[in-house]
Design a protein around this motif. Structure first.
Motif, mmCIF file in Angstrom:
data_model
loop_
_atom_site.group_PDB
_atom_site.id
_atom_site.type_symbol
_atom_site.label_atom_id
_atom_site.label_comp_id
_atom_site.label_asym_id
_atom_site.label_seq_id
_atom_site.Cartn_x
_atom_site.Cartn_y
_atom_site.Cartn_z
ATOM 1 N N GLY A 81 0.793 -1.215 0.000
ATOM 2 C CA GLY A 81 0.000 0.000 0.000
ATOM 3 C C GLY A 81 0.825 1.264 0.000
ATOM 4 O O GLY A 81 0.492 2.247 0.676
ATOM 5 N N LEU A 82 1.905 1.275 -0.788
ATOM 6 C CA LEU A 82 2.813 2.428 -0.779
ATOM 7 C C LEU A 82 2.321 3.576 -1.654
ATOM 8 O O LEU A 82 2.889 4.676 -1.601
ATOM 9 C CB LEU A 82 4.212 1.995 -1.230
ATOM 10 C CG LEU A 82 4.887 0.909 -0.384
ATOM 11 C CD1 LEU A 82 6.288 0.633 -0.905
ATOM 12 C CD2 LEU A 82 4.927 1.293 1.086
ATOM 13 N N GLY A 83 1.329 3.323 -2.500
ATOM 14 C CA GLY A 83 0.808 4.391 -3.350
ATOM 15 C C GLY A 83 1.800 4.803 -4.407
ATOM 16 O O GLY A 83 2.131 4.031 -5.301
ATOM 17 N N ALA A 84 2.287 6.027 -4.298
ATOM 18 C CA ALA A 84 3.283 6.548 -5.248
ATOM 19 C C ALA A 84 4.546 6.880 -4.466
ATOM 20 O O ALA A 84 4.757 8.026 -4.057
ATOM 21 C CB ALA A 84 2.758 7.777 -5.973
ATOM 22 N N PRO A 85 5.414 5.885 -4.244
ATOM 23 C CA PRO A 85 6.596 6.133 -3.424
ATOM 24 C C PRO A 85 7.700 6.852 -4.186
ATOM 25 O O PRO A 85 7.792 6.759 -5.414
ATOM 26 C CB PRO A 85 7.060 4.717 -3.061
ATOM 27 C CG PRO A 85 6.671 3.900 -4.260
ATOM 28 C CD PRO A 85 5.345 4.487 -4.716
ATOM 29 N N ALA A 86 8.527 7.563 -3.459
ATOM 30 C CA ALA A 86 9.812 7.969 -4.007
ATOM 31 C C ALA A 86 10.686 6.721 -4.096
ATOM 32 O O ALA A 86 10.519 5.785 -3.314
ATOM 33 C CB ALA A 86 10.470 9.013 -3.120
ATOM 34 N N ILE A 87 11.590 6.699 -5.065
ATOM 35 C CA ILE A 87 12.440 5.529 -5.288
ATOM 36 C C ILE A 87 13.896 5.958 -5.223
ATOM 37 O O ILE A 87 14.307 6.908 -5.895
ATOM 38 C CB ILE A 87 12.187 4.886 -6.669
ATOM 39 C CG1 ILE A 87 10.707 4.597 -6.881
ATOM 40 C CG2 ILE A 87 13.013 3.624 -6.815
ATOM 41 C CD1 ILE A 87 10.165 3.405 -6.172
ATOM 42 N N ALA A 88 14.681 5.262 -4.402
ATOM 43 C CA ALA A 88 16.127 5.477 -4.365
ATOM 44 C C ALA A 88 16.804 4.153 -4.679
ATOM 45 O O ALA A 88 16.461 3.121 -4.097
ATOM 46 C CB ALA A 88 16.574 5.999 -3.001
ATOM 47 N N GLY A 89 17.743 4.169 -5.601
ATOM 48 C CA GLY A 89 18.421 2.936 -5.978
ATOM 49 C C GLY A 89 19.905 3.149 -6.158
ATOM 50 O O GLY A 89 20.345 4.230 -6.581
ATOM 51 N N HIS A 90 20.657 2.103 -5.832
ATOM 52 C CA HIS A 90 22.108 2.137 -5.998
ATOM 53 C C HIS A 90 22.494 1.259 -7.172
ATOM 54 O O HIS A 90 22.025 0.119 -7.291
ATOM 55 C CB HIS A 90 22.799 1.633 -4.729
ATOM 56 C CG HIS A 90 24.275 1.438 -4.886
ATOM 57 N ND1 HIS A 90 24.902 0.233 -4.727
ATOM 58 C CD2 HIS A 90 25.257 2.332 -5.222
ATOM 59 C CE1 HIS A 90 26.196 0.373 -4.942
ATOM 60 N NE2 HIS A 90 26.434 1.635 -5.239
ATOM 61 N N ALA A 97 15.298 2.503 -10.817
ATOM 62 C CA ALA A 97 14.554 3.655 -10.314
ATOM 63 C C ALA A 97 14.229 4.620 -11.454
ATOM 64 O O ALA A 97 13.120 5.164 -11.529
ATOM 65 C CB ALA A 97 15.347 4.359 -9.221
ATOM 66 N N VAL A 98 15.183 4.836 -12.339
ATOM 67 C CA VAL A 98 14.958 5.712 -13.490
ATOM 68 C C VAL A 98 13.887 5.125 -14.403
ATOM 69 O O VAL A 98 12.973 5.832 -14.858
ATOM 70 C CB VAL A 98 16.280 5.945 -14.248
ATOM 71 C CG1 VAL A 98 16.024 6.624 -15.597
ATOM 72 C CG2 VAL A 98 17.233 6.784 -13.412
ATOM 73 N N HIS A 104 6.117 5.518 -14.499
ATOM 74 C CA HIS A 104 5.138 6.067 -13.565
ATOM 75 C C HIS A 104 5.310 7.584 -13.444
ATOM 76 O O HIS A 104 6.058 8.059 -12.575
ATOM 77 C CB HIS A 104 5.294 5.419 -12.190
ATOM 78 C CG HIS A 104 4.883 3.991 -12.145
ATOM 79 N ND1 HIS A 104 3.588 3.608 -11.883
ATOM 80 C CD2 HIS A 104 5.580 2.855 -12.357
ATOM 81 C CE1 HIS A 104 3.501 2.281 -11.918
ATOM 82 N NE2 HIS A 104 4.693 1.801 -12.210
ATOM 83 N N PRO A 105 4.604 8.350 -14.270
ATOM 84 C CA PRO A 105 4.730 9.812 -14.194
ATOM 85 C C PRO A 105 4.338 10.376 -12.831
ATOM 86 O O PRO A 105 4.756 11.485 -12.481
ATOM 87 C CB PRO A 105 3.768 10.308 -15.286
ATOM 88 C CG PRO A 105 3.590 9.144 -16.206
ATOM 89 C CD PRO A 105 3.712 7.918 -15.354
ATOM 90 N N GLU A 106 3.556 9.612 -12.054
ATOM 91 C CA GLU A 106 3.145 10.094 -10.733
ATOM 92 C C GLU A 106 4.229 9.939 -9.676
ATOM 93 O O GLU A 106 4.064 10.396 -8.535
ATOM 94 C CB GLU A 106 1.884 9.345 -10.280
ATOM 95 C CG GLU A 106 2.106 7.913 -9.808
ATOM 96 C CD GLU A 106 2.232 6.883 -10.928
ATOM 97 O OE1 GLU A 106 2.274 5.682 -10.619
ATOM 98 O OE2 GLU A 106 2.286 7.284 -12.113
ATOM 99 N N CYS A 107 5.339 9.301 -10.020
ATOM 100 C CA CYS A 107 6.435 9.119 -9.063
ATOM 101 C C CYS A 107 6.897 10.487 -8.564
ATOM 102 O O CYS A 107 7.222 11.365 -9.370
ATOM 103 C CB CYS A 107 7.590 8.376 -9.723
ATOM 104 S SG CYS A 107 9.001 8.078 -8.626
ATOM 105 N N PRO A 108 6.942 10.695 -7.246
ATOM 106 C CA PRO A 108 7.272 12.031 -6.744
ATOM 107 C C PRO A 108 8.742 12.410 -6.866
ATOM 108 O O PRO A 108 9.068 13.595 -6.964
ATOM 109 C CB PRO A 108 6.849 11.974 -5.276
ATOM 110 C CG PRO A 108 6.924 10.523 -4.918
ATOM 111 C CD PRO A 108 6.560 9.773 -6.163
ATOM 112 N N VAL A 204 12.348 10.877 -17.831
ATOM 113 C CA VAL A 204 11.896 11.088 -16.449
ATOM 114 C C VAL A 204 11.457 12.537 -16.283
ATOM 115 O O VAL A 204 12.187 13.463 -16.641
ATOM 116 C CB VAL A 204 13.018 10.743 -15.449
ATOM 117 C CG1 VAL A 204 12.563 11.035 -14.027
ATOM 118 C CG2 VAL A 204 13.422 9.289 -15.600
ATOM 119 N N ARG A 205 10.279 12.723 -15.708
ATOM 120 C CA ARG A 205 9.731 14.072 -15.542
ATOM 121 C C ARG A 205 9.688 14.534 -14.085
ATOM 122 O O ARG A 205 9.432 15.701 -13.814
ATOM 123 C CB ARG A 205 8.316 14.124 -16.137
ATOM 124 C CG ARG A 205 8.304 13.929 -17.647
ATOM 125 C CD ARG A 205 8.973 15.091 -18.360
ATOM 126 N NE ARG A 205 9.085 14.893 -19.806
ATOM 127 C CZ ARG A 205 10.161 14.466 -20.422
ATOM 128 N NH1 ARG A 205 11.253 14.169 -19.702
ATOM 129 N NH2 ARG A 205 10.199 14.324 -21.721
#
Length: 279
Positions: A81-90, A97-98, A104-108, A204-205
């Motif tokens: 149930g994370l909805g639209a999470p921010a994504i951090a990746g290494h 993540a990119v 997902h244009p809704e990605c914050p 990415v927007r």
């Protein structure tokens, strides 16, 4: 916890925390344990979740297909149930993540921690270095990675199994092997997205933070090669960032292993960036 109602089991660790969701994606050969030191520094402001990518850790095995891996991420987001999470990746996680943000244009917001270009690359991506030396050093690098890939196909001796974290090993038929297996490693290693994710940033927007290292990874041959690779990333990233003001680029005095080397600094960069984007 393990998500079991997906095409493969997906291992997840919910670190908890207050605030908007943040999903963490590890690099090739890593596991969700990679974030163990960093995550607690973020739970004061975010709900932090990490996952094992397919073929890694305690998640299930399946062929490496980029869209299918993004579907895995989608399953974690939906089930928790994370909805639209921010994504951090290494590294590999940063590339994913990119791609996730492009899907997902809704990605914050996205944070890419040195996940733009693999060390094995086109010779043109090592500017300022003698071409003959580039060819020589790339051959050395290929031989090293070939040896690592071959080693993953061989059973591990018991003493090595005992020294490794459980998530890094799989056991079947009495033999233990490193995860991921050589097939997945080969599939990722030569994939265009893994070799060069810089062009994907154009799609990415949402606000995007790219963190570049300034130092060579320990044990990596050809120090001049790695310095030239970093120059090539800066060269090709600069016009994209100039044309897309939502992309921020910072450099960190660390190597590619920045999450383990400087977890506090990396956590601060992530936190500051996400706070700025939410204003």
């Amino acid at each position: 916890m393990t998500i079991t109602d997906h095409t493969i089991p997906l291992a997840v660790r919910d670190h908890g925390g207050d605030g908007p969701p943040l999903l963490l994606l590890h690099g090739l050969g890593g596991t969700l344990d990679a974030w163990q030191e960093l995550a607690p520094a973020l739970t004061g402001a975010y709900r932090v979740v990490a996952m094992d990518l397919r073929g890694h850790g305690l998640s299930g095995d399946a062929p490496w297909e980029w869209d299918a891996v993004l579907d895995d991420v989608e399953a974690v987001v939906d089930r928790l149930g994370l909805g639209a999470p921010a994504i951090a990746g290494h590294s590999l996680g940063g590339m994913l993540a990119v791609l996730w943000a492009a899907r997902h244009p809704e990605c914050p917001a996205v944070v890419n921690l040195d996940g733009l270009r693999s060390a094995e690359n086109d010779p043109a991506n090592y500017p300022g270095m003698d071409p003959a030396l580039v060819t020589q050093e790339l051959a050395r690098l290929k031989a090293m990675f070939d040896a690592q890939q071959a080693a993953m196909a061989r059973p591990l001796p018991p003493e090595q199994v005992a020294a490794l974290p459980p998530r890094a090993v799989t056991t079947s038929g009495g033999d233990s092997h490193l995860r991921p297996g050589p097939e997945l490693l080969a599939a990722v290693r030569y994939a265009p997205h893994f070799r060069d994710a810089v062009p994907a940033l154009r799609a990415v927007r949402c606000p995007t933070l790219v963190v570049l290292p300034t130092q060579d990874p320990p044990g990596m041959p050809g120090g001049e090669l790695m310095a030239a690779l970093r120059r090539g990333v800066r060269r090709d990233l600069a016009p994209i960032a100039a044309a897309h003001p939502h992309i921020q680029v910072v450099e960190l005095a660390a190597s590619h292993n920045m999450v383990q080397e400087k977890p506090g600094d990396v956590a601060q960069l992530i936190s500051d960036f996400l706070q700025d984007t939410s204003r």
